[in-house]
Design a protein around this motif. Structure first.
Motif, mmCIF file in Angstrom:
data_model
loop_
_atom_site.group_PDB
_atom_site.id
_atom_site.type_symbol
_atom_site.label_atom_id
_atom_site.label_comp_id
_atom_site.label_asym_id
_atom_site.label_seq_id
_atom_site.Cartn_x
_atom_site.Cartn_y
_atom_site.Cartn_z
ATOM 1 N N TYR A 142 0.875 -1.167 0.000
ATOM 2 C CA TYR A 142 0.000 0.000 0.000
ATOM 3 C C TYR A 142 0.909 1.213 0.000
ATOM 4 N N CYS A 143 0.682 2.087 -0.947
ATOM 5 C CA CYS A 143 1.522 3.257 -1.098
ATOM 6 C C CYS A 143 0.662 4.502 -0.944
ATOM 7 N N ASN A 144 0.976 5.308 0.060
ATOM 8 C CA ASN A 144 0.267 6.567 0.290
ATOM 9 C C ASN A 144 0.984 7.668 -0.468
ATOM 10 N N VAL A 145 0.203 8.469 -1.207
ATOM 11 C CA VAL A 145 0.770 9.491 -2.081
ATOM 12 C C VAL A 145 0.196 10.852 -1.722
ATOM 13 N N THR A 146 1.087 11.851 -1.682
ATOM 14 C CA THR A 146 0.670 13.240 -1.521
ATOM 15 C C THR A 146 1.028 13.980 -2.814
ATOM 16 N N ILE A 147 0.070 14.723 -3.316
ATOM 17 C CA ILE A 147 0.256 15.489 -4.547
ATOM 18 C C ILE A 147 0.726 16.899 -4.182
ATOM 19 N N ARG A 148 1.675 17.419 -4.929
ATOM 20 C CA ARG A 148 2.252 18.747 -4.646
ATOM 21 C C ARG A 148 1.208 19.842 -4.838
ATOM 22 N N ASN A 149 0.652 19.948 -6.001
ATOM 23 C CA ASN A 149 -0.341 20.972 -6.316
ATOM 24 C C ASN A 149 -1.727 20.373 -6.059
ATOM 25 N N GLN A 150 -2.496 20.958 -5.182
ATOM 26 C CA GLN A 150 -3.774 20.390 -4.758
ATOM 27 C C GLN A 150 -4.959 20.809 -5.631
ATOM 28 N N SER A 151 -4.706 21.324 -6.815
ATOM 29 C CA SER A 151 -5.805 21.730 -7.684
ATOM 30 C C SER A 151 -6.558 20.500 -8.187
ATOM 31 N N LYS A 152 -7.805 20.690 -8.513
ATOM 32 C CA LYS A 152 -8.632 19.604 -9.053
ATOM 33 C C LYS A 152 -7.977 19.023 -10.297
ATOM 34 N N LYS A 153 -7.436 19.891 -11.130
ATOM 35 C CA LYS A 153 -6.783 19.450 -12.364
ATOM 36 C C LYS A 153 -5.606 18.526 -12.054
ATOM 37 N N SER A 154 -4.783 18.892 -11.086
ATOM 38 C CA SER A 154 -3.618 18.077 -10.722
ATOM 39 C C SER A 154 -4.028 16.725 -10.161
ATOM 40 N N LEU A 155 -5.035 16.730 -9.310
ATOM 41 C CA LEU A 155 -5.523 15.471 -8.743
ATOM 42 C C LEU A 155 -6.097 14.581 -9.839
ATOM 43 N N ASP A 156 -6.878 15.150 -10.735
ATOM 44 C CA ASP A 156 -7.459 14.398 -11.855
ATOM 45 C C ASP A 156 -6.368 13.833 -12.762
ATOM 46 N N GLU A 157 -5.351 14.628 -13.037
ATOM 47 C CA GLU A 157 -4.245 14.166 -13.890
ATOM 48 C C GLU A 157 -3.518 12.984 -13.254
ATOM 49 N N PHE A 158 -3.294 13.049 -11.941
ATOM 50 C CA PHE A 158 -2.655 11.929 -11.257
ATOM 51 C C PHE A 158 -3.521 10.679 -11.377
ATOM 52 N N GLU A 159 -4.817 10.808 -11.123
ATOM 53 C CA GLU A 159 -5.730 9.666 -11.222
ATOM 54 C C GLU A 159 -5.687 9.048 -12.616
ATOM 55 N N GLN A 160 -5.773 9.887 -13.640
ATOM 56 C CA GLN A 160 -5.776 9.394 -15.013
ATOM 57 C C GLN A 160 -4.476 8.682 -15.367
ATOM 58 N N SER A 169 -9.117 11.553 2.529
ATOM 59 C CA SER A 169 -9.028 12.785 3.306
ATOM 60 C C SER A 169 -7.897 12.583 4.295
ATOM 61 N N GLY A 170 -7.362 13.664 4.832
ATOM 62 C CA GLY A 170 -6.317 13.519 5.838
ATOM 63 C C GLY A 170 -4.939 13.822 5.299
ATOM 64 N N THR A 171 -3.938 13.151 5.829
ATOM 65 C CA THR A 171 -2.537 13.429 5.530
ATOM 66 C C THR A 171 -2.182 13.171 4.072
ATOM 67 N N TYR A 172 -2.708 12.088 3.502
ATOM 68 C CA TYR A 172 -2.358 11.700 2.139
ATOM 69 C C TYR A 172 -3.541 11.962 1.210
ATOM 70 N N ASP A 173 -3.223 12.135 -0.058
ATOM 71 C CA ASP A 173 -4.263 12.364 -1.058
ATOM 72 C C ASP A 173 -4.795 11.060 -1.642
ATOM 73 N N PHE A 174 -3.914 10.067 -1.769
ATOM 74 C CA PHE A 174 -4.295 8.800 -2.386
ATOM 75 C C PHE A 174 -3.643 7.635 -1.655
ATOM 76 N N MET A 175 -4.308 6.494 -1.717
ATOM 77 C CA MET A 175 -3.710 5.237 -1.301
ATOM 78 C C MET A 175 -3.796 4.294 -2.496
ATOM 79 N N LEU A 176 -2.659 3.711 -2.849
ATOM 80 C CA LEU A 176 -2.587 2.781 -3.959
ATOM 81 C C LEU A 176 -2.343 1.383 -3.422
ATOM 82 N N LYS A 177 -3.055 0.424 -3.942
ATOM 83 C CA LYS A 177 -2.738 -0.984 -3.673
ATOM 84 C C LYS A 177 -1.993 -1.475 -4.901
#
Length: 159
Positions: A70-88, A103-111
């Motif tokens: 499980y890898c917890n990831v924090t995105i540098r730029n918190q804009s909707k566009k940046s989050l969407d780009e990471f997801e894609q 929500s919380g410390t990390y933006d994403f959790m990856l399995k």
């Protein structure tokens, strides 16, 4: 229960999530309905996305997948566009089994599931570390799966 599901619908869903190989006839016998109403209920549940898909649950070690992390990831730029780009970008990779927005410390959790620690390291260093806009990531390697469940509790099994 949501969306006007009755007890028979819940029984069908419960059976199918435990074993999607049950035939319509077997399901009908188990819930006390004949073939046609059972078939019609299953089709309704599929059409209305209560059943998203049918799949076999594999023994990962027997197919050579020896490492889950499980890898917890924090995105540098918190804009909707940046989050969407990471997801894609991250969903494109076969090693990534799940992507959860948090929500919380990390933006994403990856399995992430790979053959071994070397292939995991390769994924981290060549793919994840080079994905744009990642600020930081922290990995936790699964040592042992104590409980691995894919079913949801739908029925009160106390009688």
């Amino acid at each position: 229960m949501s969306q006007n599901l009755d007890q028979k619908d819940l029984q069908i869903l419960d059976l199918l999530q435990r074993n999607s190989n049950y035939s319509v006839k077997e399901i009908g016998e188990r819930i006390g309905l004949s073939f046609t109403p059972t078939y019609e209920r299953i089709k309704y549940l599929e059409k209305n996305d209560f059943i998203e898909k049918y799949a076999a649950q594999l023994n990962r070690k027997k197919i050579g997948i020896d490492l889950v992390a499980y890898c917890n990831v924090t995105i540098r730029n918190q804009s909707k566009k940046s989050l969407d780009e990471f997801e894609q970008e991250i969903v494109k990779h076969d090693e990534v089994q799940e992507v959860l927005s948090l929500s919380g410390t990390y933006d994403f959790m990856l399995k992430i599931a790979t053959k071994n620690i070397d292939s995991y390291n390769n994924f981290i260093t060549t793919i994840l570390a080079n994905t744009p806009n990642i600020y930081q990531y922290h990995s936790s390697i699964v040592l042992n799966e104590i409980k691995r469940e894919t079913t949801y509790k739908l029925l009160d099994n106390k009688k």
